[in-house]
Enzyme design. Structure first.
Site, PDB file in Angstrom:
ATOM      1  N   THR A  91     -33.384  -0.943 -45.455  1.00 13.62           N
ATOM      2  CA  THR A  91     -32.391  -0.628 -44.573  1.00 13.62           C
ATOM      3  C   THR A  91     -31.639  -2.429 -44.687  1.00 13.62           C
ATOM      4  O   THR A  91     -31.703  -3.284 -45.130  1.00 13.62           O
ATOM      5  CB  THR A  91     -32.925  -0.047 -44.091  1.00 13.62           C
ATOM      6  OG1 THR A  91     -32.135  -0.195 -42.716  1.00 13.62           O
ATOM      7  CG2 THR A  91     -33.625  -0.847 -42.986  1.00 13.62           C
ATOM      8  N   ASN A 112     -30.625   1.150 -51.817  1.00 16.07           N
ATOM      9  CA  ASN A 112     -31.191   1.630 -50.541  1.00 16.07           C
ATOM     10  C   ASN A 112     -32.658   1.955 -51.118  1.00 16.07           C
ATOM     11  O   ASN A 112     -33.183   2.637 -50.482  1.00 16.07           O
ATOM     12  CB  ASN A 112     -30.515   2.043 -49.717  1.00 16.07           C
ATOM     13  CG  ASN A 112     -30.413   3.284 -50.302  1.00 16.07           C
ATOM     14  OD1 ASN A 112     -30.178   3.907 -51.738  1.00 16.07           O
ATOM     15  ND2 ASN A 112     -30.385   4.445 -48.931  1.00 16.07           N
ATOM     16  N   LYS A 116      -7.772  -2.667 -46.086  1.00 18.68           N
ATOM     17  CA  LYS A 116      -9.117  -3.366 -46.372  1.00 18.68           C
ATOM     18  C   LYS A 116      -9.427  -1.111 -46.822  1.00 18.68           C
ATOM     19  O   LYS A 116      -9.976  -1.621 -47.193  1.00 18.68           O
ATOM     20  CB  LYS A 116      -9.999  -2.767 -44.991  1.00 18.68           C
ATOM     21  CG  LYS A 116     -11.505  -3.718 -44.677  1.00 18.68           C
ATOM     22  CD  LYS A 116     -11.834  -4.097 -43.391  1.00 18.68           C
ATOM     23  CE  LYS A 116     -13.148  -3.863 -43.299  1.00 18.68           C
ATOM     24  NZ  LYS A 116     -13.687  -4.355 -41.961  1.00 18.68           N
ATOM     25  N   SER A 123     -37.849   2.551 -37.579  1.00 17.00           N
ATOM     26  CA  SER A 123     -37.411   3.197 -38.975  1.00 17.00           C
ATOM     27  C   SER A 123     -37.905   4.350 -38.868  1.00 17.00           C
ATOM     28  O   SER A 123     -39.645   4.427 -38.400  1.00 17.00           O
ATOM     29  CB  SER A 123     -37.188   2.073 -40.054  1.00 17.00           C
ATOM     30  OG  SER A 123     -37.627   2.934 -41.093  1.00 17.00           O
ATOM     31  N   GLY A 169     -12.755   4.725 -39.501  1.00 18.86           N
ATOM     32  CA  GLY A 169     -13.305   3.328 -39.953  1.00 18.86           C
ATOM     33  C   GLY A 169     -13.354   3.384 -42.301  1.00 18.86           C
ATOM     34  O   GLY A 169     -12.754   3.985 -42.528  1.00 18.86           O
ATOM     35  N   GLY A 174     -15.435   0.426 -42.880  1.00 17.25           N
ATOM     36  CA  GLY A 174     -15.803  -0.130 -43.100  1.00 17.25           C
ATOM     37  C   GLY A 174     -17.302   0.306 -44.475  1.00 17.25           C
ATOM     38  O   GLY A 174     -17.072   0.950 -45.402  1.00 17.25           O
ATOM     39  N   LYS A 199     -29.648  -4.753 -48.439  1.00 17.93           N
ATOM     40  CA  LYS A 199     -29.373  -3.644 -49.205  1.00 17.93           C
ATOM     41  C   LYS A 199     -28.975  -4.878 -51.065  1.00 17.93           C
ATOM     42  O   LYS A 199     -29.055  -3.885 -51.768  1.00 17.93           O
ATOM     43  CB  LYS A 199     -28.755  -3.106 -48.586  1.00 17.93           C
ATOM     44  CG  LYS A 199     -28.519  -1.800 -48.060  1.00 17.93           C
ATOM     45  CD  LYS A 199     -28.553  -1.045 -48.006  1.00 17.93           C
ATOM     46  CE  LYS A 199     -28.493   0.486 -46.755  1.00 17.93           C
ATOM     47  NZ  LYS A 199     -28.113   1.437 -46.140  1.00 17.93           N
ATOM     48  N   ALA A 209     -20.369   2.072 -44.461  1.00 21.93           N
ATOM     49  CA  ALA A 209     -20.490   3.187 -44.325  1.00 21.93           C
ATOM     50  C   ALA A 209     -19.227   4.508 -44.837  1.00 21.93           C
ATOM     51  O   ALA A 209     -19.352   5.261 -45.930  1.00 21.93           O
ATOM     52  CB  ALA A 209     -20.595   3.857 -42.945  1.00 21.93           C
TER      53      ALA A 209
END
Ligand code: ATR
Length: 288
Positions: free
Chosen positions: A61, A86, A161, A15, A130, A132, A65, A134
């Site tokens: 992380t 987070n 989705k 990290s 995408g 997801g 979360k 993010a």
């Protein structure tokens, strides 16, 4: 005052958060300690140990979360929208029980980076690849009516989705009356479509793969951003865009530092300027 801070996750040894936060602190003459804590079993137990030994705040992380969401006794509005935490901050005791504010700084960190890079947002047509976690994280700021975006198209292998994400966020974000939201699969993206901004929020760059979109879409764009980051700031996706003459192409290191900056503000009240820290972290990555 010394702020005792940490990041929890698994794996955690690589990290960059300790380096980022120490760099913020040194810029603003503040005193912090910031450690990496590996969560092998239960997050709550590790967090209890940390906070009972003087911990003031922490980042969380993968894969903790959702555990941090349960651990928080209060949530910021953006953590409620994200349904993931987070950042935690100790806020005092109520009936002798410690209280923790849970926040989610990913979306705001991304947005801070878009502003740093002068991303054209007002009146723009945005394509996000995408659907997801993010994408869920970055959408609320982009959808907010104050950002004045014209349209947001999300492309994914499965459009169900995307629709679920839109429905969920439309209940919680004031998008105004004029924002167009579109769900698409990759096959329906036509070469003659025009997007000013293209954001890659898939995990494809990690595997050195490109999303299956018509190359013309890059050529029409002014600004391309990949949430994935690399040592030198270029990913397979930004390289492709650059080869098709997109002038402004960026990787996601600024978002990483941006979300850290937003956490740092929650703890200390100071929102760091990220430019110096991004350059510093990039130089550290290049030496590794
Ligand atoms: P996260 O939730 O952390 O963002 P993720 O769930 O692995 O990460 O999803 C990342 C995105 O990359 C997803 O939208 C995923 O597409 P699907 O929803 O269709 O699974 C996308 N992705 C991953 N591999 C892909 C591939 N080979 N082609 C296209 N999209 C891909």
């Amino acid at each position: 005052m010394t702020f005792k801070l940490a990041v929890f996750g698994n794996p955690i040894e690589h990290s960059l958060s300790p380096l980022i936060h120490q760099h913020f602190a040194s810029q603003y003459g503040q005193d912090i300690t910031y450690e990496r804590i590996l969560v092998e079993h239960t997050f709550a137990q590790k967090a209890d140990e940390f906070f009972s030994s003087g911990g003031f705040g922490c980042n969380i992380t993968v894969p903790c979360k959702l555990n941090a969401l349960d651990y928080a006794t209060e949530l910021t509005p953006r953590a409620k929208i994200a349904q993931a935490v987070n950042t935690l901050k100790f806020t005092g005791f109520v009936n002798q029980k410690p209280q923790f504010l849970g926040d989610n700084t990913d979306g705001a960190g991304f947005f801070q980076d878009l502003k740093r890079l002068n991303c054209p947002l007002k009146g723009s047509n945005i394509l996000i690849l995408g659907a997801g976690g993010a994408t869920r994280g970055i959408l609320p700021n982009l959808m907010d009516y104050r950002t004045k975006v014209k349209s947001i198209t999300v492309a994914n292998r499965t459009t169900a989705k995307i629709r679920k994400i839109f429905e969920n966020l439309q209940e919680q974000v004031d998008t105004g009356a004029f924002l167009e939201l579109k769900a698409s699969n990759y096959e329906s993206l036509e070469p003659d479509m025009h997007f000013d901004v293209i954001i890659n929020a898939t995990s494809l760059s990690m595997n050195n793969e490109l999303p299956k979109i018509p190359p013309e879409l890059y050529s029409h764009a002014q600004f391309v951003y990949d949430l994935y980051y690399t040592k030198d700031g270029s990913t397979i996706f930004t390289n492709k865009a650059r080869s098709l003459n997109v002038e402004h192409c960026y990787d996601g290191l600024g978002m990483l530092v941006g979300q850290a900056a937003q956490s740092y503000e929650l703890w200390t009240g100071v929102l760091p300027d990220t430019e110096n820290t991004i350059n510093y972290i990039r130089s550290v990555l290049q030496q590794q």
